[in-house]
Design an enzyme around this catalytic site. Sequence first.
Site, PDB file in Angstrom:
ATOM      1  N   ASP A   1       0.835  -1.198   0.000  1.00 31.54           N
ATOM      2  CA  ASP A   1       0.000   0.000   0.000  1.00 31.54           C
ATOM      3  C   ASP A   1       0.871   1.251   0.000  1.00 31.54           C
ATOM      4  OD1 ASP A   1      -2.331  -1.487   0.067  1.00 31.54           O
ATOM      5  OD2 ASP A   1      -2.491  -1.450   2.247  1.00 31.54           O
TER       6      ASP A   1
ATOM      7  N   ARG B   1      -3.658  -4.610   7.865  1.00 30.19           N
ATOM      8  CA  ARG B   1      -4.712  -3.667   8.282  1.00 30.19           C
ATOM      9  C   ARG B   1      -5.863  -4.412   8.954  1.00 30.19           C
ATOM     10  NH1 ARG B   1      -7.076  -1.354   3.459  1.00 30.19           N
ATOM     11  NH2 ARG B   1      -5.983  -2.885   2.201  1.00 30.19           N
TER      12      ARG B   1
ATOM     13  N   ASP C   1      -6.711   1.868   8.213  1.00 35.97           N
ATOM     14  CA  ASP C   1      -5.409   2.530   8.263  1.00 35.97           C
ATOM     15  C   ASP C   1      -5.628   4.034   8.138  1.00 35.97           C
ATOM     16  OD1 ASP C   1      -5.963   3.002   5.584  1.00 35.97           O
ATOM     17  OD2 ASP C   1      -4.330   1.775   4.804  1.00 35.97           O
TER      18      ASP C   1
ATOM     19  N   TYR D   1       6.771  -8.344   8.680  1.00 34.04           N
ATOM     20  CA  TYR D   1       6.396  -6.938   8.787  1.00 34.04           C
ATOM     21  C   TYR D   1       6.656  -6.417  10.192  1.00 34.04           C
ATOM     22  CZ  TYR D   1       3.540  -7.731   4.561  1.00 34.04           C
ATOM     23  OH  TYR D   1       3.097  -8.049   3.302  1.00 34.04           O
TER      24      TYR D   1
END
Length: 237
Positions: free
Chosen positions: A48, A184, A90, A76
């Site tokens: 993203d 998310r 988000d 992550y």
Amino acid sequence: MDFISGETLYIDKPLEWTSFDVVKRVRGVLLHRLHRKKMKVGHAGTLDPLATGVMIVVTGRSTKLIESLQAGVKEYVATIQLGATTPSYDLETEVDATYPTEHITCEAVEAVLPRFRGRIEQVPPSFSACKVDGHRAYKMARKGHEVELKPKVLVIDEIEVEEFDPERMTLRLRIVCSKGTYIRALARDIGQALDSGGHLIALRRTRVGDVRVEDCLSVDQAVELIRTTDIEMPDEE
């Protein structure tokens, strides 16, 4: 380097760039250097715009490897704001609801995390590229339409607390997961598990397969590499 036969570049995607922005930049420099009007350039695993980190860019015949490359396990570092939700889960959208957080402690967080380890089901975000009746979910969501997505099975190998800030009510996690995991949505689900809310405020992909962010070039470094390295030039057409 032979970008026509196929090369792989590991790039640290900058904040606010789309994955397509990175591909477009690399392709533009390659076309200029190779004096071509077109060539194949793709990427393995979309990030993203609000995320940074490892992005694998492939050229030429190496684009055939995209499916196998993006199947690699991903790592992550995610920062979650607890106590508030947004429609996109988000910072792409504004906060739409707030929730109590006085009861949330680091111990409470540690107590709910085991629910998210191993093989789990996750409902993708409405603001995602998943298709509903042939339409991209995010396009429908942005128009205010209700979007119902079916849960998907995925695997989270590791999830651990790196930092919990009780004053700001932020939670930073390290997550190792399979392809198709929406971090998310994980922020949403952890907020709900804590009887509160949550949304993602920062995300960095630190590993894809064996490729770590430390191995990656910046976009500028990748551009400089293409401009200055010895390149096998195609035959004149």
